[in-house]
Design a protein around this motif. Structure first.
Motif, short mmCIF file in Angstrom:
data_model
loop_
_atom_site.label_atom_id
_atom_site.label_comp_id
_atom_site.label_asym_id
_atom_site.label_seq_id
_atom_site.Cartn_x
_atom_site.Cartn_y
_atom_site.Cartn_z
N ALA A 158 0.85 -1.42 -0.20
CA ALA A 158 -0.09 -0.11 -0.23
C ALA A 158 0.23 1.51 0.03
O ALA A 158 0.39 1.85 -0.48
CB ALA A 158 -0.62 0.13 1.73
N TRP A 159 1.90 1.14 0.41
CA TRP A 159 3.74 2.49 0.56
C TRP A 159 3.88 2.41 -0.85
O TRP A 159 3.32 3.45 -1.73
CB TRP A 159 4.21 2.30 1.24
CG TRP A 159 4.69 2.88 1.73
CD1 TRP A 159 4.63 3.86 3.33
CD2 TRP A 159 6.19 3.08 1.28
NE1 TRP A 159 5.87 5.42 2.61
CE2 TRP A 159 6.85 4.42 1.56
CE3 TRP A 159 6.89 3.18 0.10
CZ2 TRP A 159 7.72 5.22 1.38
CZ3 TRP A 159 8.10 3.62 -0.63
CH2 TRP A 159 8.45 4.86 0.40
N GLN A 162 0.67 3.52 -3.56
CA GLN A 162 -0.47 4.81 -4.16
C GLN A 162 1.06 5.69 -4.58
O GLN A 162 0.73 6.78 -5.46
CB GLN A 162 -0.71 5.17 -2.90
CG GLN A 162 0.14 5.62 -1.72
CD GLN A 162 -0.38 5.93 -0.72
OE1 GLN A 162 -1.57 6.72 -0.41
NE2 GLN A 162 -0.73 5.12 0.49
N ARG A 163 1.72 5.91 -4.57
CA ARG A 163 3.43 6.08 -4.58
C ARG A 163 3.76 6.06 -6.26
O ARG A 163 4.32 6.78 -6.59
CB ARG A 163 4.87 5.99 -3.67
CG ARG A 163 4.37 6.61 -2.86
CD ARG A 163 5.30 6.16 -1.70
NE ARG A 163 5.64 6.80 -0.49
CZ ARG A 163 4.95 6.83 0.54
NH1 ARG A 163 3.98 6.57 0.09
NH2 ARG A 163 4.99 7.81 2.22
N GLY A 166 -0.34 6.98 -7.53
CA GLY A 166 -1.73 8.10 -6.55
C GLY A 166 -2.76 7.09 -5.61
O GLY A 166 -2.73 6.36 -6.49
N TYR A 167 -3.05 8.04 -4.74
CA TYR A 167 -4.34 8.00 -3.83
C TYR A 167 -5.76 7.06 -4.24
O TYR A 167 -5.43 5.93 -4.06
CB TYR A 167 -4.49 8.27 -2.56
CG TYR A 167 -5.30 8.27 -1.62
CD1 TYR A 167 -4.27 7.12 -0.73
CD2 TYR A 167 -6.45 7.79 -2.07
CE1 TYR A 167 -5.63 6.72 0.06
CE2 TYR A 167 -7.53 7.23 -1.08
CZ TYR A 167 -6.47 6.88 0.11
OH TYR A 167 -7.38 6.53 1.43
N GLN A 168 -5.76 7.62 -5.26
CA GLN A 168 -7.23 7.35 -6.05
C GLN A 168 -6.61 6.38 -6.71
O GLN A 168 -7.75 4.95 -6.19
CB GLN A 168 -7.64 8.52 -6.41
CG GLN A 168 -9.54 8.05 -7.15
CD GLN A 168 -10.14 9.11 -7.58
OE1 GLN A 168 -10.73 9.81 -6.81
NE2 GLN A 168 -9.46 9.57 -8.58
N ARG A 169 -6.00 5.70 -7.52
CA ARG A 169 -6.39 4.78 -7.82
C ARG A 169 -5.97 3.54 -7.40
O ARG A 169 -6.22 2.37 -7.47
CB ARG A 169 -5.24 5.55 -9.78
CG ARG A 169 -6.03 5.21 -10.66
CD ARG A 169 -5.07 6.53 -11.58
NE ARG A 169 -5.82 6.91 -12.86
CZ ARG A 169 -5.09 7.48 -13.70
NH1 ARG A 169 -3.76 7.69 -13.44
NH2 ARG A 169 -5.31 7.87 -14.47
N ALA A 170 -4.38 3.89 -6.68
CA ALA A 170 -4.43 2.80 -5.80
C ALA A 170 -5.41 2.26 -4.46
O ALA A 170 -5.46 0.91 -4.86
CB ALA A 170 -2.99 3.01 -4.84
N PHE A 171 -6.16 3.29 -4.45
CA PHE A 171 -7.18 2.51 -3.17
C PHE A 171 -8.32 1.54 -4.35
O PHE A 171 -8.86 0.58 -3.61
CB PHE A 171 -8.10 4.17 -3.10
CG PHE A 171 -9.21 3.41 -1.66
CD1 PHE A 171 -8.44 3.60 -0.80
CD2 PHE A 171 -10.33 3.52 -1.96
CE1 PHE A 171 -9.16 4.06 0.54
CE2 PHE A 171 -10.93 3.25 -1.08
CZ PHE A 171 -11.13 3.33 0.26
N THR A 174 -6.72 -1.36 -4.27
CA THR A 174 -6.17 -2.33 -3.47
C THR A 174 -7.56 -2.65 -3.02
O THR A 174 -8.14 -3.99 -1.89
CB THR A 174 -6.25 -1.82 -2.63
OG1 THR A 174 -4.42 -0.91 -3.16
CG2 THR A 174 -5.82 -2.22 -1.37
#
Length: 269
Positions: A158-159, A162-163, A166-171, A174
């Motif tokens: 998760a670290w 998102q790097r 980006g947070y939204q797509r990684a969220f 996941t």
């Protein structure tokens, strides 16, 4: 060869043209990172390349049909292997085991390229995301699938994700746990390029050789700058750049590179 390549279990480590290639070699379990010696192989290789001045690029790939299936699901079902014990035992095993991979790869001084030859699932996906560059075969698939099994990305995925995107797509990836193909991975910015399956390793090694041909000390310093640029303020970063540049200007490889450039300019004029 003037250096010793370490022996690694469950994997193959080869060096050619300043490029070290680590091939995860447990096709029988789809190169699972738990229940095998692959964690130790990755950590050993990461530590070795930092000490070996004759290596300028590290490539990580998988043997067989998968890049890595991540955790061994059969061991999870049986509460065995790395997943046995109470809360404290499991947590300690993660720290002593698979969590050594992100810590080791984050410290690798040379560029790391993941050649994703097939499915990279769970911790296998996270392993690919720990590299600096990812190039995928058309047969590759990617999935942050931990939640599908009722667990979290315990290896730091998760670290990294998102790097990377980006947070939204990684969220979304996941929390949905969906598996995507190589083309979508490229569209999302997870992989740099997608190749035909048989062209994957030639494409990766072409890129690796090009990078490895650059002045080696400046290459390592440049990667360090790229990593540090993610976490420090501009003024401090520029101070660091000035110091690193002073080192580079006083290295013989700098003058050699400048002379090569002048020779090419003279020939073309």
């Amino acid at each position: 060869m003037t250096f010793i390549v370490p022996e690694v279990k469950d994997a193959r480590l080869e060096v050619e043209n300043r490029v070290a290639t680590l091939t995860l070699d447990r096709h029988d379990v789809r190169n699972a990172l738990t229940g095998t010696a692959l964690t130790e192989a990755i950590v050993t290789t990461a530590e070795w390349v930092n000490q070996c001045e004759e290596v300028s690029v590290l490539v990580i790939t998988g043997a067989g049909s998968a890049f890595s299936a991540g955790g061994n699901v059969k061991d999870m079902a049986e509460r065995g292997g790395d997943f046995a014990g109470d809360v404290a035992e499991v947590a300690a095993r993660y720290r002593r085991g698979i969590q050594r991979i992100p810590l080791a790869l984050q410290e690798v001084e040379v560029p790391v390229i993941a050649a994703v030859n097939g499915p990279a699932i769970g911790a296998g996906f996270d392993l690919a995301n720990m590299a600096d560059i990812r190039i995928a075969s058309e047969k590759a698939k990617f999935g942050e699938t931990f939640l599908n099994l009722g667990i979290i990305p315990g290896d730091g995925g998760a670290w990294f994700l998102q790097r990377l995107i980006g947070y939204q797509r990684a969220f979304e990836l996941t929390l949905s746990g969906r598996v995507i193909d190589a083309r979508e991975a490229k569209d999302l910015g997870i992989v740099l390029d997608v190749t035909e399956h048989d062209e994957l390793m030639p494409r990766v090694h072409e890129l690796a050789r090009h990078i490895a041909a650059q002045p080696p000390k400046a290459t390592r310093l440049t990667k360090r700058l790229m990593k540090m640029g993610q976490r420090i303020e501009l003024k401090d970063f520029l101070d660091l750049c000035a110091c690193f540049q002073g080192l580079c200007h006083n290295e013989p490889e700098h003058l050699e590179a400048v002379n090569r450039m002048l020779e090419r300019m003279n020939k073309s004029s």
